[in-house]
Design a protein around this motif. Structure first.
Motif, PDB file in Angstrom:
ATOM      1  N   LYS A   4       0.833  -1.203   0.000  1.00 12.83           N
ATOM      2  CA  LYS A   4       0.000   0.000   0.000  1.00 12.83           C
ATOM      3  C   LYS A   4       0.871   1.257   0.000  1.00 12.83           C
ATOM      4  O   LYS A   4       0.568   2.235  -0.665  1.00 12.83           O
ATOM      5  CB  LYS A   4      -0.914  -0.013   1.233  1.00 12.83           C
ATOM      6  N   ILE A   5       1.960   1.213   0.783  1.00 15.16           N
ATOM      7  CA  ILE A   5       2.832   2.384   0.946  1.00 15.16           C
ATOM      8  C   ILE A   5       4.266   2.018   0.595  1.00 15.16           C
ATOM      9  O   ILE A   5       4.748   0.941   0.961  1.00 15.16           O
ATOM     10  CB  ILE A   5       2.810   2.895   2.402  1.00 15.16           C
ATOM     11  N   SER A   6       4.925   2.917  -0.098  1.00 13.48           N
ATOM     12  CA  SER A   6       6.381   2.846  -0.263  1.00 13.48           C
ATOM     13  C   SER A   6       6.989   3.968   0.564  1.00 13.48           C
ATOM     14  O   SER A   6       6.665   5.143   0.359  1.00 13.48           O
ATOM     15  CB  SER A   6       6.781   3.015  -1.724  1.00 13.48           C
ATOM     16  N   VAL A   7       7.848   3.599   1.497  1.00 14.11           N
ATOM     17  CA  VAL A   7       8.515   4.591   2.348  1.00 14.11           C
ATOM     18  C   VAL A   7       9.911   4.832   1.779  1.00 14.11           C
ATOM     19  O   VAL A   7      10.681   3.883   1.606  1.00 14.11           O
ATOM     20  CB  VAL A   7       8.625   4.104   3.804  1.00 14.11           C
ATOM     21  N   ASP A  32       1.305  -2.749   6.033  1.00 15.66           N
ATOM     22  CA  ASP A  32       1.410  -3.029   4.604  1.00 15.66           C
ATOM     23  C   ASP A  32       2.240  -1.952   3.894  1.00 15.66           C
ATOM     24  O   ASP A  32       1.710  -1.042   3.262  1.00 15.66           O
ATOM     25  CB  ASP A  32       0.008  -3.124   3.993  1.00 15.66           C
ATOM     26  N   PHE A  33       3.541  -2.075   4.008  1.00 18.85           N
ATOM     27  CA  PHE A  33       4.435  -1.117   3.363  1.00 18.85           C
ATOM     28  C   PHE A  33       5.756  -1.773   2.995  1.00 18.85           C
ATOM     29  O   PHE A  33       6.114  -2.839   3.507  1.00 18.85           O
ATOM     30  CB  PHE A  33       4.691   0.098   4.256  1.00 18.85           C
ATOM     31  N   GLU A  34       6.463  -1.130   2.070  1.00 22.24           N
ATOM     32  CA  GLU A  34       7.857  -1.456   1.800  1.00 22.24           C
ATOM     33  C   GLU A  34       8.691  -0.266   2.249  1.00 22.24           C
ATOM     34  O   GLU A  34       8.267   0.885   2.120  1.00 22.24           O
ATOM     35  CB  GLU A  34       8.087  -1.741   0.312  1.00 22.24           C
ATOM     36  N   LYS A  81       6.846   0.996  -5.391  1.00 25.32           N
ATOM     37  CA  LYS A  81       5.790   0.131  -5.912  1.00 25.32           C
ATOM     38  C   LYS A  81       4.430   0.428  -5.294  1.00 25.32           C
ATOM     39  O   LYS A  81       3.416  -0.084  -5.760  1.00 25.32           O
ATOM     40  CB  LYS A  81       6.145  -1.339  -5.644  1.00 25.32           C
ATOM     41  N   GLY A  82       4.412   1.227  -4.234  1.00 23.52           N
ATOM     42  CA  GLY A  82       3.188   1.448  -3.474  1.00 23.52           C
ATOM     43  C   GLY A  82       2.218   2.422  -4.125  1.00 23.52           C
ATOM     44  O   GLY A  82       2.598   3.237  -4.968  1.00 23.52           O
ATOM     45  N   ARG A 159      -0.054  10.606  -3.028  1.00 20.21           N
ATOM     46  CA  ARG A 159      -0.488   9.572  -3.970  1.00 20.21           C
ATOM     47  C   ARG A 159       0.571   9.419  -5.060  1.00 20.21           C
ATOM     48  O   ARG A 159       0.868  10.355  -5.802  1.00 20.21           O
ATOM     49  CB  ARG A 159      -1.838   9.931  -4.572  1.00 20.21           C
ATOM     50  N   ALA A 160       1.127   8.215  -5.192  1.00 11.92           N
ATOM     51  CA  ALA A 160       2.209   7.976  -6.148  1.00 11.92           C
ATOM     52  C   ALA A 160       1.763   8.224  -7.581  1.00 11.92           C
ATOM     53  O   ALA A 160       2.534   8.737  -8.401  1.00 11.92           O
ATOM     54  CB  ALA A 160       2.728   6.547  -5.993  1.00 11.92           C
ATOM     55  N   GLY A 161       0.526   7.870  -7.903  1.00  8.01           N
ATOM     56  CA  GLY A 161       0.041   8.006  -9.270  1.00  8.01           C
ATOM     57  C   GLY A 161       0.060   9.442  -9.758  1.00  8.01           C
ATOM     58  O   GLY A 161       0.449   9.721 -10.900  1.00  8.01           O
TER      59      GLY A 161
END
Length: 339
Positions: A4-7, A32-34, A81-82, A159-161
């Motif tokens: 869900k999240i990329s840190v 739920d993160f990387e 990727k999040g 928001r990554a998008g």
């Protein structure tokens, strides 16, 4: 399945505080993160500390050479990727509920594309901190942005998008204030929000980007002024050069404490805030209270920081503005809201 999240956590010679920072991420109630830890050419034990973790959520990335913060952050954005990207620095400490609170808010409010929070600034012990309170709502954030950065960078989530679709990245031309410039660009695409509750302990060190940048006086002035003008342009506000010089002064407390009242008289200051207030209220006709509060807080600093420098008659002239009372209201509200 993507997290869900990329840190994104850049690390350069970060051995002193890195474990504390990483541990505060791994201890998040939202799981739920990387965690992308990007080693930017460190020559201390940064690499060994990172590789000592066995948590599968950590992605270790090593730059072949020192790229600097801006390129490293952009590299992290491209590798993320999040659905959301969160920022973290190698010497700060996250509140354990930070990600959960931010995700809950962003999921419930799709019109918001970026959020952050107020912060607790400390040097040695987190029990001795200065609370830095930022504006909460979108309108106040936009007004605040014409003076200084409206978000706490290492507490940001976006928001990554939106970032990738619109090719929004940190820019080298805005070194030491690259975050400020990016936030102004991001706010063109949606709303921003700050949690009044501080979600980050921000460590104030001599080597922090903020402090290093502060030493580059002329470069920093040009950079900040350019970003302020970008924020003003987005709000259709035109200022002359003297007004632009003054708004730069208002971006820094140390500058406010040393205002030259020969160059910027009390009459000029009153006229300046009147003009700015009218322009902003025209832009935000349904949010005049927010305009008064944000301007009032900045205005009150001029008064409080210069009590011993101004003649009594000039102090009275400044003090009897309605912005003084809105500034006092904001200070009281901040005290009550953070108890």
């Amino acid at each position: 399945m993507s997290p869900k999240i990329s840190v994104i956590l850049p690390a350069y010679n970060a051995e002193q505080y890195l474990r504390t920072a990483v541990d505060s991420i791994l201890a998040q109630s939202f799981k739920d993160f990387e965690l992308l830890i990007i080693n930017d050419g460190s020559i201390d034990f940064t690499k060994e500390i990172i590789l000592g973790y066995k948590d599968e959520r950590i992605r270790y990335i090593e730059n072949e050479k020192n790229l600097g913060l801006i390129e490293t952050l952009n590299k992290g954005i491209l590798l993320a990727k999040g659905e959301y990207i969160a920022r973290m620095d190698a010497d700060d400490i996250c509140h354990s509920s930070r990600f959960q609170m931010q995700i809950d808010f962003m999921e419930k409010n799709p019109e918001y594309i970026i959020c952050s929070s107020s912060r607790k600034e400390f040097a040695h012990s987190i029990s001795h901190f200065h609370l830095s309170v930022l504006p909460v709502d979108d309108t106040s954030i936009r007004i605040h942005s014409i003076f200084s950065t409206p978000f706490t960078h290492p507490a940001v989530m976006f928001r990554a998008g939106i970032i990738k679709e619109n090719n929004l990245f940190f820019e080298k031309d805005y070194k030491y204030a690259e975050d400020y410039q990016l936030w102004i660009k991001i706010l063109q695409y949606g709303k921003g929000y700050n949690f009044r509750m501080p979600l980050l302990y921000y460590r104030d060190t001599p080597n922090s980007q903020t402090n290093v940048g502060a030493g580059q006086i002329e470069q920093r002035k040009r950079t900040i002024s350019n970003i302020q003008q970008l924020a003003l342009q987005q709000q259709n506000i035109v200022l002359d050069q003297k007004e632009l010089d003054f708004i730069y002064i208002l971006s820094l407390s140390d500058k406010i404490r040393n205002i030259s009242f020969e160059d910027f008289s009390v009459d000029f200051i009153l006229s300046f805030f009147k003009k700015l207030s009218l322009e902003l209220k025209s832009n935000y006709p349904n949010n005049k209270f927010n305009v008064n509060c944000v301007l009032g807080k900045r205005y009150l600093k001029i008064l409080l920081f210069n009590l011993k420098r101004l003649p009594f008659t000039q102090l009275m002239k400044l003090g009897f503005s309605k912005l003084t009372f809105f500034g006092i209201y904001e200070l009281i509200n901040e005290k009550i809201g953070n108890k």
